[in-house]
Design a protein around this motif. Sequence first.
Motif, PDB file in Angstrom:
ATOM      1  N   SER A   1      63.207 -21.072 -20.349  1.00 34.96           N
ATOM      2  CA  SER A   1      62.376 -19.891 -20.076  1.00 34.96           C
ATOM      3  C   SER A   1      63.148 -18.604 -20.293  1.00 34.96           C
ATOM      4  O   SER A   1      62.599 -17.524 -20.208  1.00 34.96           O
ATOM      5  CB  SER A   1      61.861 -19.929 -18.640  1.00 34.96           C
TER       6      SER A   1
ATOM      7  N   SER B   1      59.534 -13.012 -20.244  1.00 37.08           N
ATOM      8  CA  SER B   1      59.245 -14.454 -20.329  1.00 37.08           C
ATOM      9  C   SER B   1      58.834 -14.904 -21.721  1.00 37.08           C
ATOM     10  O   SER B   1      58.299 -15.995 -21.879  1.00 37.08           O
ATOM     11  CB  SER B   1      58.131 -14.828 -19.342  1.00 37.08           C
ATOM     12  N   LYS B   2      59.080 -14.069 -22.694  1.00 37.58           N
ATOM     13  CA  LYS B   2      58.666 -14.409 -24.064  1.00 37.58           C
ATOM     14  C   LYS B   2      59.222 -15.778 -24.439  1.00 37.58           C
ATOM     15  O   LYS B   2      60.391 -16.065 -24.253  1.00 37.58           O
ATOM     16  CB  LYS B   2      59.157 -13.356 -25.041  1.00 37.58           C
TER      17      LYS B   2
ATOM     18  N   HIS C   1      54.051 -15.735 -22.553  1.00 35.66           N
ATOM     19  CA  HIS C   1      54.692 -16.413 -23.678  1.00 35.66           C
ATOM     20  C   HIS C   1      54.818 -15.520 -24.913  1.00 35.66           C
ATOM     21  O   HIS C   1      55.822 -15.570 -25.623  1.00 35.66           O
ATOM     22  CB  HIS C   1      53.895 -17.674 -24.025  1.00 35.66           C
ATOM     23  N   GLU C   2      53.804 -14.696 -25.157  1.00 42.53           N
ATOM     24  CA  GLU C   2      53.758 -13.936 -26.405  1.00 42.53           C
ATOM     25  C   GLU C   2      54.047 -12.452 -26.278  1.00 42.53           C
ATOM     26  O   GLU C   2      54.523 -11.836 -27.231  1.00 42.53           O
ATOM     27  CB  GLU C   2      52.388 -14.121 -27.072  1.00 42.53           C
TER      28      GLU C   2
ATOM     29  N   ILE D   1      58.367 -18.645 -23.000  1.00 47.25           N
ATOM     30  CA  ILE D   1      58.356 -19.613 -21.897  1.00 47.25           C
ATOM     31  C   ILE D   1      57.493 -20.814 -22.280  1.00 47.25           C
ATOM     32  O   ILE D   1      56.461 -20.664 -22.938  1.00 47.25           O
ATOM     33  CB  ILE D   1      57.852 -18.955 -20.586  1.00 47.25           C
ATOM     34  N   SER D   2      57.935 -21.990 -21.892  1.00 42.93           N
ATOM     35  CA  SER D   2      57.152 -23.186 -22.212  1.00 42.93           C
ATOM     36  C   SER D   2      55.963 -23.307 -21.262  1.00 42.93           C
ATOM     37  O   SER D   2      55.989 -22.790 -20.144  1.00 42.93           O
ATOM     38  CB  SER D   2      58.020 -24.445 -22.109  1.00 42.93           C
ATOM     39  N   ARG D   3      54.946 -24.010 -21.711  1.00 35.80           N
ATOM     40  CA  ARG D   3      53.764 -24.226 -20.874  1.00 35.80           C
ATOM     41  C   ARG D   3      54.146 -24.997 -19.613  1.00 35.80           C
ATOM     42  O   ARG D   3      53.666 -24.697 -18.525  1.00 35.80           O
ATOM     43  CB  ARG D   3      52.698 -24.990 -21.676  1.00 35.80           C
TER      44      ARG D   3
ATOM     45  N   PHE E   1      55.886 -22.697 -17.158  1.00 37.68           N
ATOM     46  CA  PHE E   1      54.876 -21.784 -16.612  1.00 37.68           C
ATOM     47  C   PHE E   1      54.033 -22.484 -15.541  1.00 37.68           C
ATOM     48  O   PHE E   1      53.853 -21.961 -14.442  1.00 37.68           O
ATOM     49  CB  PHE E   1      53.972 -21.252 -17.728  1.00 37.68           C
TER      50      PHE E   1
ATOM     51  N   PHE F   1      49.442 -17.420 -19.328  1.00 35.91           N
ATOM     52  CA  PHE F   1      50.472 -18.049 -20.154  1.00 35.91           C
ATOM     53  C   PHE F   1      50.607 -17.324 -21.489  1.00 35.91           C
ATOM     54  O   PHE F   1      51.721 -17.042 -21.943  1.00 35.91           O
ATOM     55  CB  PHE F   1      50.160 -19.525 -20.388  1.00 35.91           C
ATOM     56  N   THR F   2      49.492 -17.030 -22.130  1.00 39.39           N
ATOM     57  CA  THR F   2      49.535 -16.356 -23.426  1.00 39.39           C
ATOM     58  C   THR F   2      50.255 -15.022 -23.315  1.00 39.39           C
ATOM     59  O   THR F   2      51.110 -14.698 -24.152  1.00 39.39           O
ATOM     60  CB  THR F   2      48.112 -16.166 -23.989  1.00 39.39           C
TER      61      THR F   2
END
Length: 147
Positions: free
Chosen positions: A142, A25-26, A19-20, A28-30, A33, A15-16
């Motif tokens: 997302s 997918s920068k 998400h980052e 993207i919500s948890r 995901f 996820f990190t």
Amino acid sequence: MISTDKQLLDKKMIFTYLHEESYWSKGISREIFETSVVNTAFCFGVYKEEIDQTSFQQVGFARVISDRATFAYLDDVFVLPSHQGRGLAKWLVSVIVEHPELKHLNRFLLATRDAHGLYAQYGFQPARPAVYMEKLHKSHPSRSVNP
């Protein structure tokens, strides 16, 4: 080691990264995901054996969305920057395309902005733009950047 056992996935690390750090997918919500992992046919984790040889650290990931009969879509492929340049992405893609439940499929798609050379080594080629269409939901949580 490469495994499709979802119980082994380091979801926090995946996820990190998505998400980052990923361009596709920068942000993207948890929740999105987690839903994507649960509903994906195959999640492939790449693991480095620790020095004590009793534990593993996840260093790469990919998922395959598929009906397991005719079609698959390869998504979210990455190897952590600290482990790139060691052939792990090549190994991961080779394991995926040779997987017993995937290697017979009629169509295997993916989208990439920067890894065409990698995927070409495993038989992927540019798609026919006059044939394929897509529908994008521009406000989907997302969605931040096109692949």
